[in-house]
Design an enzyme around this catalytic site. Sequence first.
Site, PDB file in Angstrom:
ATOM      1  CG  ASP A  66      -0.342  -0.528   2.475  1.00  0.00           C
ATOM      2  OD1 ASP A  66       0.895  -0.558   2.565  1.00  0.00           O
ATOM      3  OD2 ASP A  66      -1.091  -0.910   3.392  1.00  0.00           O
ATOM      4  CG  ASN A 135      -9.186  -1.055  11.463  1.00  0.00           C
ATOM      5  OD1 ASN A 135      -8.182  -1.687  11.131  1.00  0.00           O
ATOM      6  ND2 ASN A 135      -9.672  -0.070  10.733  1.00  0.00           N
ATOM      7  CG  HIS A 137      -5.982  -1.968   8.496  1.00  0.00           C
ATOM      8  ND1 HIS A 137      -6.052  -0.619   8.786  1.00  0.00           N
ATOM      9  CD2 HIS A 137      -4.681  -2.295   8.720  1.00  0.00           C
ATOM     10  CE1 HIS A 137      -4.864  -0.174   9.148  1.00  0.00           C
ATOM     11  NE2 HIS A 137      -4.021  -1.175   9.120  1.00  0.00           N
TER      12      HIS A 137
HETATM   13  C1  F6R Z   1       1.386  -1.411   6.099  1.00  0.00           C
HETATM   14  C2  F6R Z   1       0.084  -2.058   6.170  1.00  0.00           C
HETATM   15  C3  F6R Z   1      -0.738  -2.005   7.407  1.00  0.00           C
HETATM   16  C4  F6R Z   1       0.078  -2.270   8.671  1.00  0.00           C
HETATM   17  C5  F6R Z   1      -0.810  -2.188   9.900  1.00  0.00           C
HETATM   18  C6  F6R Z   1      -0.022  -2.366  11.183  1.00  0.00           C
HETATM   19  O1  F6R Z   1       1.963  -1.581   4.834  1.00  0.00           O
HETATM   20  O2  F6R Z   1      -0.341  -2.596   5.213  1.00  0.00           O
HETATM   21  O3  F6R Z   1      -1.776  -2.957   7.311  1.00  0.00           O
HETATM   22  O4  F6R Z   1       0.670  -3.528   8.594  1.00  0.00           O
HETATM   23  O5  F6R Z   1      -1.466  -0.944   9.935  1.00  0.00           O
HETATM   24  O6  F6R Z   1       0.853  -1.298  11.328  1.00  0.00           O
HETATM   25  P1  F6R Z   1       1.905  -1.250  12.551  1.00  0.00           P
HETATM   26  O7  F6R Z   1       2.875  -2.359  12.293  1.00  0.00           O
HETATM   27  O8  F6R Z   1       2.530   0.099  12.434  1.00  0.00           O
HETATM   28  O9  F6R Z   1       1.116  -1.463  13.785  1.00  0.00           O
END
Ligand code: F6R
Length: 245
Positions: A66, A135, A137
């Site tokens: 992303d 959440n 995702h």
């Molecule tokens: C990042 C991504 C997100 C993160 C998620 C967790 O490329 O796709 O899904 O993996 O938001 O982020 P952290 O590791 O910062 O808690």
Amino acid sequence: MYKVFDTVEEVSLYTAQQLLQKIVAKPSATLGLATGSTMEPVYARLVALLQQTPVDLSQLTTFNLDEYVGLSAQHAQSYNYYMQQHFFNKLSMARERVHLPDGLAADLETACAAYTDAIKAVGGLDLQLLGIGSNGHIGFNEPQTSFCSCTHVVELSEQTRIDNGRFFADQNEVPTRAITMGIQDILNAKEIILVATGRQKAEIMAQLFYSPIDEALPASALKQHNNVTIVLDREAATLLQEKSA
Ligand code: F6R
């Protein structure tokens, strides 16, 4: 499969070793990569391993999950910049084999379709690395995203903008939109490793563990896949242990 380690360090080493093994076994592998805090120690470990082990990276292809819409590759909070800092600048990879969604594309819809097509054109992802949002995702596929989705533009949820605000000087600077690989693109990967560390991920990991497959919890899509490893530290697994005790 769930793997629980005591520390972030062990989680990161294990994950980096899995990535290294994939690259060694198949130098022309295509990896799907993630950003975020969870991945920083993973990349640090992987870079260290790659510096110790002479591995040819010239045939390796990568696709990141992303990117924020509106941030250039030079913007310190863009995922492109993150990847250069934590990974690509430290290795001799063929730059033309490194792919991230283009958050500045003039025609975002066309750029999204081209991204999914480019993944398919190289034969799909051999291994997709994932973090998880609080959440649920994966990538930036927020709750209620169709499990059939390909690369698309998303409106970031308020929760995600708050979570990611910690990286920006001002909460108002957090972009409102992003491009993300879709859940179908992720599920098409031959193998998936999801990494979650820290107490702040304990609730969502418990929800995921006990959840049915449900578009309200994007990561539950992974339950449809036959080769997923979920790697946790003790803190992220806290509520699993309590509930399963
Ligand atoms: C990042 C991504 C997100 C993160 C998620 C967790 O490329 O796709 O899904 O993996 O938001 O982020 P952290 O590791 O910062 O808690």
